[in-house]
Motif scaffolding. Structure first.
Motif, mmCIF file in Angstrom:
data_model
loop_
_atom_site.group_PDB
_atom_site.id
_atom_site.type_symbol
_atom_site.label_atom_id
_atom_site.label_comp_id
_atom_site.label_asym_id
_atom_site.label_seq_id
_atom_site.Cartn_x
_atom_site.Cartn_y
_atom_site.Cartn_z
ATOM 1 N N ILE A 189 -12.579 -0.288 -6.138
ATOM 2 C CA ILE A 189 -11.936 0.976 -5.756
ATOM 3 C C ILE A 189 -11.689 1.847 -6.980
ATOM 4 C CG2 ILE A 189 -9.813 1.964 -4.790
ATOM 5 C CD1 ILE A 189 -9.883 -0.376 -2.764
ATOM 6 N N ALA A 216 -9.923 -3.318 2.994
ATOM 7 C CA ALA A 216 -10.593 -2.728 1.833
ATOM 8 C C ALA A 216 -11.895 -2.054 2.248
ATOM 9 C CB ALA A 216 -10.863 -3.797 0.783
ATOM 10 N N TYR A 242 -3.248 -2.596 -3.846
ATOM 11 C CA TYR A 242 -3.018 -3.404 -2.644
ATOM 12 C C TYR A 242 -3.693 -4.782 -2.600
ATOM 13 C CZ TYR A 242 -4.266 -4.739 2.174
ATOM 14 O OH TYR A 242 -4.553 -5.431 3.308
ATOM 15 N N SER A 288 -9.925 -4.318 -6.560
ATOM 16 C CA SER A 288 -9.274 -3.286 -7.356
ATOM 17 C C SER A 288 -10.300 -2.624 -8.262
ATOM 18 C CB SER A 288 -8.152 -3.900 -8.180
ATOM 19 O OG SER A 288 -7.291 -4.620 -7.331
ATOM 20 N N LEU A 320 -10.941 1.118 3.919
ATOM 21 C CA LEU A 320 -10.486 2.033 2.876
ATOM 22 C C LEU A 320 -11.666 2.675 2.152
ATOM 23 C CD1 LEU A 320 -7.571 0.539 0.784
ATOM 24 C CD2 LEU A 320 -7.754 2.829 1.708
ATOM 25 N N GLY A 368 -4.957 1.898 -3.266
ATOM 26 C CA GLY A 368 -6.084 1.020 -2.940
ATOM 27 C C GLY A 368 -6.345 -0.002 -4.034
ATOM 28 N N PHE A 405 0.822 -1.204 0.000
ATOM 29 C CA PHE A 405 0.000 0.000 0.000
ATOM 30 C C PHE A 405 0.859 1.258 0.000
ATOM 31 C CE2 PHE A 405 -2.755 3.279 1.662
ATOM 32 C CZ PHE A 405 -3.911 3.063 0.948
#
Lengths: 163, 396
Positions: free
Chosen positions: B338, B157, B121, B335, B160, B118, B96
């Motif tokens: 985000i 996540a 990661y 992924s 986040l 984000g 990250f």
């Protein structure tokens, strides 16, 4: 016998069993109900074999493994196959060649090579019937032992007989 | 007439989604990649008007995904995760922060850098778990560790997303909004905990009973969507709302019933969400190709190093460490989730997700063989080794 239980979130549960011979048996119960058995031998990284079972198959196998399965036998037809020997339940019909003869008279051993080891008559069972005394009656069920071939020739000789 | 045409178009699309996933699976391409591909190709023949018919599923995608992650959690399970926190932190530190700093150096503002980190990661839960199943590696020591780290990543996540969504909404890290967001999250967690402690035991028998009804699915979907969307409206993340709701579900009959009712719907929705992700992105090349290539290279190298260290911390043998380290590269659904927050990040992310998903799947497949080359197995009396499936050469 040591079981290690681990959670595999999203996949299911994993049980690892250390076997006596140093190998490992891993059971994975998937959330979908599918079971997988992994056999990993000592010092090995990769599983030697993987067995995948549906839920129902796994349950049946479980009963077998636990030795609790009891399957009722169909009494009118049971074959015990011990290498070569076959046991056959033969019902004697009205028009059979054996009716009203003793086993000796009918020369069953000589002609067919099969032997009658028991006679079921109604509720009774005559075990190892005396070849000179016991008379075969219509409706008897004869328990006959021999090879498949012997039994076939017995049935042929018997005439109106049913298995 | 017009209407039935769009209708046919959409349902043909569904069939194509299946076919592409099915055919590409033969060459080990994860389903998420096939859905994205269909999304790109659909730009050429599916009219935007037609896709309005399935917008509901697109909305439901993320919400159901996180609801199902929540289902997997329980408070007991979280307690069992103590052994995983060290590997999890290593994974976070390596994958990250370096990328966050790198993005700043390449001139991205802090918010975009956060988003890029984000995307970079989290490994893909669905791809890695599926590969472990397909290649019969669930019994291996690494399965436990990898799934553990995946769960840790899921939690990170969600946190986040809860932080990023309000930040992206306001377009800046305004010191004034931060306490408000924090206050909201604390409030939600308190309400959630009270609900779990006080109300849940009381309504659980009723839930078990009602979950047997055929019409239960209406209540379920309605409730999950309402909670998800309300969270979104309140400036929190819908992922958080759906996740918490999933955690609330007691592990009784109602849980099985929910999984039974919703899992097909979840597959459909998340597939459509991926489809839209690609369908609604512009087909332009990212501005800075060097940066993207660097991301891809780092995405592989950093993940391999961090997973090797995580395996070391977890007390694995050298050979297992190596095999584990090569099995965690694929990126996927998180992924995408985000990246979907910000169009400019999306353009960067698409090649990154494609490359890491495909290269990562390939590395996963060859990992045991690589480990065998470095640490040859002791010679035993010759025995038939189980044939492993060949890569990319499957006769269907």
């Amino acid at each position: 016998m040591r079981f290690r239980e681990t959670d595999l979130p999203g996949v299911g549960k994993r049980y690892t069993l250390e076997l006596e011979d140093g190998g490992e048996l891993t059971l994975i119960i998937h959330n979908t109900g599918r079971r997988e058995l992994y056999i990993i031998e000592q010092e090995e990284e990769e599983p030697t074999c993987v067995i995948s079972l549906t839920e129902d198959e796994a349950k049946d196998l479980g009963f077998l493994l636990a030795g609790t399965t009891y399957q009722p036998v169909a009494p009118e037809k049971m074959e015990l196959i011990m290498k070569e020997m076959v046991m056959e339940w033969v019902r004697v019909g009205e028009g059979s060649n054996l009716v009203n003869k003793t086993i000796a008279e009918a020369q069953i051993r000589k002609k067919t090579k099969a032997s009658i080891v028991a006679i079921i008559r109604g509720e009774d069972m005559i075990v190892s019937p005396d070849p000179y005394d016991t008379v075969i009656k219509p409706g008897d069920t004869l328990v006959v032992v021999g090879t498949r071939q012997h039994i076939n020739s017995f049935l042929e000789y018997c005439g109106e007989c049913y298995t | 007439m017009e209407h039935s045409l769009t209708f046919i178009q959409i349902n043909l699309l569904f069939i194509i989604m299946f076919l592409s996933a099915y055919i590409l699976k033969k060459v080990r391409v994860p389903p998420i990649i096939s859905y994205l591909l269909v999304g790109f190709l659909a730009k050429f023949w599916v009219h935007p008007e037609s896709t309005r018919l399935i917008e509901l599923f697109k909305e439901a995608g993320i919400i159901l995904l996180f609801f199902f992650i929540g289902l997997e959690y329980s408070f007991e399970r979280l307690r069992n995760m103590v052994s995983i926190w060290k590997p999890g932190v290593v994974d976070l530190l390596f994958n990250f922060f370096p990328v966050f700093l790198l993005s700043l150096m390449f001139g991205f503002d802090p918010i975009l850098s956060l988003l890029i980190a984000g995307v970079f990661y989290p490994s893909s839960t669905s791809i890695v778990a599926k590969l472990l199943m397909d290649f019969k590696r669930l019994a291996s020591p690494e399965a436990e560790l990898l799934i553990g780290i995946l769960i840790f990543e899921d939690l990170v996540a969600i946190i986040l997303l809860s932080v990023l969504i309000p930040v992206v909404e306001f377009g800046s890290v305004d010191p004034g909004t931060l306490p408000i967001s924090l206050f909201k999250i604390v409030l939600v967690l308190t309400v959630f905990y009270l609900f779990y402690k006080l109300l849940m035991p009381k309504i659980q028998p009723w839930l078990d009973r009602v979950s047997e009804e055929e019409s239960f699915v209406f209540f379920l979907l309605g409730l999950i969507m309402v909670i998800g969307v309300s969270f979104k409206e309140a400036g929190l993340s819908e992922a958080l709302g759906a996740f918490l709701l999933g955690v609330l579900v007691p592990e009784t009959r109602v849980m099985e019933s929910i999984e039974h009712h919703l899992s097909a719907l979840k597959e459909l929705s998340i597939g459509i969400f991926f489809f839209f992700f690609a369908y609604e992105s512009s087909l332009s090349l990212p501005q800075d190709l060097r940066f993207v290539l660097l991301l891809i290279a780092l995405g592989i190298v950093l993940k391999v190093i961090s997973t090797y260290l995580a395996a070391y911390l977890y007390g694995m043998k050298k050979k297992t460490r190596l095999r584990t380290s090569l099995s965690f590269v694929p990126r996927g659904e998180f992924s995408v989730v985000i990246a979907s927050l910000e169009p400019s990040v999306k353009i960067l992310s698409i090649p990154f997700i494609f490359a890491t998903a495909l290269i990562g799947s390939f590395l996963f497949v060859i990992a045991p063989r690589v480990a065998d080359i470095f640490y040859p197995p002791k010679k035993k009396p010759p025995k038939k080794k189980a044939q492993r499936e060949p890569f990319l050469t499957q006769a269907s």
